[in-house]
Design a protein around this motif. Structure first.
Motif, PDB file in Angstrom:
ATOM      1  N   SER A 199       0.831  -1.209   0.000  1.00 47.82           N
ATOM      2  CA  SER A 199       0.000   0.000   0.000  1.00 47.82           C
ATOM      3  C   SER A 199       0.861   1.252   0.000  1.00 47.82           C
ATOM      4  O   SER A 199       0.559   2.236  -0.688  1.00 47.82           O
ATOM      5  CB  SER A 199      -0.921  -0.009   1.233  1.00 47.82           C
ATOM      6  N   GLU A 222      -8.824  12.635 -10.069  1.00 48.25           N
ATOM      7  CA  GLU A 222      -8.945  11.196  -9.857  1.00 48.25           C
ATOM      8  C   GLU A 222      -7.791  10.672  -9.000  1.00 48.25           C
ATOM      9  O   GLU A 222      -7.993   9.854  -8.098  1.00 48.25           O
ATOM     10  CB  GLU A 222      -8.966  10.472 -11.202  1.00 48.25           C
ATOM     11  N   LEU A 223      -6.579  11.169  -9.277  1.00 50.05           N
ATOM     12  CA  LEU A 223      -5.417  10.742  -8.496  1.00 50.05           C
ATOM     13  C   LEU A 223      -5.552  11.152  -7.038  1.00 50.05           C
ATOM     14  O   LEU A 223      -5.202  10.388  -6.124  1.00 50.05           O
ATOM     15  CB  LEU A 223      -4.135  11.336  -9.095  1.00 50.05           C
ATOM     16  N   LEU A 226       1.385   7.036  -6.333  1.00 49.51           N
ATOM     17  CA  LEU A 226       0.313   8.016  -6.555  1.00 49.51           C
ATOM     18  C   LEU A 226       0.807   9.436  -6.271  1.00 49.51           C
ATOM     19  O   LEU A 226       0.470  10.380  -7.002  1.00 49.51           O
ATOM     20  CB  LEU A 226      -0.891   7.693  -5.664  1.00 49.51           C
ATOM     21  N   GLU A 246      -8.328  11.606  -5.431  1.00 48.88           N
ATOM     22  CA  GLU A 246      -9.348  10.746  -4.833  1.00 48.88           C
ATOM     23  C   GLU A 246      -8.770   9.375  -4.517  1.00 48.88           C
ATOM     24  O   GLU A 246      -9.050   8.785  -3.461  1.00 48.88           O
ATOM     25  CB  GLU A 246     -10.547  10.609  -5.783  1.00 48.88           C
ATOM     26  N   GLN A 247      -7.932   8.843  -5.444  1.00 48.24           N
ATOM     27  CA  GLN A 247      -7.311   7.542  -5.226  1.00 48.24           C
ATOM     28  C   GLN A 247      -6.392   7.561  -4.012  1.00 48.24           C
ATOM     29  O   GLN A 247      -6.384   6.615  -3.213  1.00 48.24           O
ATOM     30  CB  GLN A 247      -6.505   7.136  -6.466  1.00 48.24           C
ATOM     31  N   ILE A 248      -5.619   8.614  -3.876  1.00 47.08           N
ATOM     32  CA  ILE A 248      -4.690   8.651  -2.743  1.00 47.08           C
ATOM     33  C   ILE A 248      -5.452   8.813  -1.431  1.00 47.08           C
ATOM     34  O   ILE A 248      -5.037   8.299  -0.393  1.00 47.08           O
ATOM     35  CB  ILE A 248      -3.636   9.769  -2.910  1.00 47.08           C
ATOM     36  N   GLN A 249      -6.586   9.502  -1.472  1.00 42.45           N
ATOM     37  CA  GLN A 249      -7.404   9.640  -0.269  1.00 42.45           C
ATOM     38  C   GLN A 249      -7.946   8.271   0.156  1.00 42.45           C
ATOM     39  O   GLN A 249      -7.909   7.910   1.331  1.00 42.45           O
ATOM     40  CB  GLN A 249      -8.561  10.608  -0.530  1.00 42.45           C
ATOM     41  N   VAL A 250      -8.435   7.512  -0.852  1.00 46.06           N
ATOM     42  CA  VAL A 250      -8.926   6.165  -0.572  1.00 46.06           C
ATOM     43  C   VAL A 250      -7.778   5.280  -0.088  1.00 46.06           C
ATOM     44  O   VAL A 250      -7.916   4.510   0.867  1.00 46.06           O
ATOM     45  CB  VAL A 250      -9.572   5.551  -1.839  1.00 46.06           C
ATOM     46  N   GLY A 251      -6.621   5.391  -0.754  1.00 46.84           N
ATOM     47  CA  GLY A 251      -5.457   4.594  -0.380  1.00 46.84           C
ATOM     48  C   GLY A 251      -4.981   4.892   1.025  1.00 46.84           C
ATOM     49  O   GLY A 251      -4.619   3.981   1.778  1.00 46.84           O
ATOM     50  N   THR A 279       2.216   1.844  -3.372  1.00 42.64           N
ATOM     51  CA  THR A 279       1.149   2.387  -4.229  1.00 42.64           C
ATOM     52  C   THR A 279       0.933   3.864  -3.948  1.00 42.64           C
ATOM     53  O   THR A 279       0.799   4.673  -4.868  1.00 42.64           O
ATOM     54  CB  THR A 279      -0.168   1.613  -3.993  1.00 42.64           C
TER      55      THR A 279
END
Length: 474
Positions: A245, A335-336, A252, A338-343, A248
């Motif tokens: 993680s 989008e990136l 990101l 948002e992805q890092i927030q989820v990650g 990842t």
């Protein structure tokens, strides 16, 4: 992966789901089978073909045919009790959540309660691709003709594969030892570790990571250690997931930096183009004004204005292109982010899970270390007690250590029974006898009571029960 001294028709029927109505009813009642998902099961046949499970031939029949093709004979055929390892039986799978995502698209689509109707659930292509890649790995490594069955079950709690392989060596002979085991336990361990590592490389494509090798945690395959093994393995898996993680997230973050740089660059270019556009428009307006006032020849002015309008059109085209690219870059950046927030949220959850699992593991280790020390403490006390003064012996008489020295086996045995709930309250009161109990602690495990505190109360309760019955229990 386990060795097999052959395979029974019943085992073959289970893998092929070659069952009648009665067998299905028994399977659903006694096991974790779901008839409403049975239509989702499939097999990978020769050439990596995905198809419904073919029950026209059982695995034992396929084994006999393959051996006949090789001019070999099953060494167990005429033995009353099979002695030779003739098969390798693989079970391939992963964590339930990820396998459900591959098979059904989400981890919460299937209702796992007994009797639930899952007939609406569909099979996703991802599970077929994963199974085909697993099949290719086995086929490339051990020979496709030696795969006797490759069945994918989606009707149980966790999607998985049953793969049966005939161990044929490079000389075309049947030998589990030469194909899988090698010359020693060490080589066997090395071979199986290699298989796990190779499969992990295939699985990485599907978001499945290799678990911790049992040899790393130095655990034994015994039932009373299973919980600790699982905890240790879970800690290792969580550590790997956190590491993955973090990688990842780092990737990101790097992508976000690049995206931010691109957005900034595009904004700068757009600003310059807009300034250029304004300048060209002003030049055209100035030339038109000079033509009207007679300050410049109309023919020369027209030539300059035409050239400026060409530049203006080119500038406008570039501006529209950059604006379009900026819109796309901003969407990617959003989008990136948002992805890092989820990650980051997922990593935080993983770290909490690791903290909880590590705490549980430490508690288990603490309990086992304490348990291992107790017999030594009791024996030391028994050895030293006769040498104590009369006063010291009198003071020690009512202590827990003294009671354990006198009735340790009975107390520990009863405490263990109380801990796991094998002795109910009515039995304890009845066995306590007229002498009563010396403990006035409320009985029964409290809702939020941890294992250590509960174990301690069980010890005290067992002690009082043994004392009240005169040290004799049945």
């Amino acid at each position: 992966m386990r060795p097999g001294k052959g395979i029974t028709e019943a085992e073959s029927d289970e893998q092929q789901r070659n069952w009648d109505k009665d067998r299905w009813e028994r399977g659903q009642k006694e096991g974790n089978y779901d008839l409403t998902r049975a239509h989702l099961n499939f097999e990978v046949a020769k050439g990596g073909k995905i198809q419904p499970i073919d029950t026209s031939k059982s695995i034992p029949q396929k084994m006999e045919e393959r051996l006949r093709e090789l001019n070999l004979q099953d060494p167990n055929k005429f033995l009353r009790i099979p002695r030779f390892r003739t098969l390798a039986k693989f079970i391939l799978g992963g964590s339930r959540e990820r396998m459900h995502e591959l098979a059904f698209g989400s981890s919460d689509i299937v209702d796992l309660n007994k009797g639930a109707d899952n007939s609406h659930v569909t099979r996703k292509k991802n599970i077929e691709d994963w199974a085909r890649d697993m099949y290719k790995y086995i086929a490339d490594k051990y020979g496709e003709d030696n795969i006797l069955g490759f069945y994918v079950h989606l009707d149980e709690m966790n999607p998985h594969v049953h793969c049966t392989v005939l161990p044929i060596d490079e000389q075309g002979l049947l030998s589990y030892k030469r194909v899988f085991k090698g010359d020693s336990i060490v080589s066997y361990r090395e071979n199986t570790t290699k298989i796990h590592n190779e499969i992990a490389q295939v699985n990485a494509k599907y978001g499945l990571t290799r678990g911790t090798n049992a040899s790393v945690t130095d655990t034994n395959h015994v039932s009373n250690e299973e919980y600790r093994r699982n905890l240790s393995k879970e800690c290792g898996n969580l550590e790997q997931q956190i590491s993955s993680s973090q990688k990842t997230l780092d990737g990101l973050k790097e992508d976000i930096k690049k995206a931010e740089k691109r957005v900034k660059g595009l904004n700068s270019m757009i600003k310059n183009l807009e300034a250029e556009q304004t300048r060209l428009k002003e030049e055209i307006a100035e030339l038109q004004h000079m033509t009207e006032t007679g300050e410049i020849d109309a023919y020369d002015a027209d030539k300059q204005i035409t050239a400026l309008r060409v530049k203006l059109a080119e500038t406008q085209e570039k501006l529209e292109d950059k604006q379009s690219k900026l819109e796309s870059a901003e969407a990617i950046l959003k989008e990136l982010r948002e992805q890092i927030q989820v990650g980051q949220s997922a990593e935080k959850q993983l770290r909490q899970m690791r903290t909880d699992a590590t705490a549980d593991l430490m508690e288990q280790a603490h309990m086992r270390v304490s348990h291992s020390l107790l017999p030594d403490l009791i024996n030391d006390y028994r050895r030293l007690k006769p040498n104590l003064t009369f006063t010291a012996q009198s003071e020690a008489e009512g202590s827990l250590l003294n009671d354990l020295a006198e009735n340790g086996n009975e107390i520990l045995k009863l405490a263990a029974l109380l801990y796991i709930g094998y002795v109910d309250q009515s039995t304890m009161v009845a066995e306590g006898g007229g002498g009563g109990t010396t403990s006035d602690l409320p009985w029964g495990r409290d809702k939020d009571e941890d294992d250590m505190k509960w174990a301690h109360r069980c010890m005290l309760k067992a002690r009082s029960m043994v004392k009240s019955s005169g040290g004799r229990r049945r």
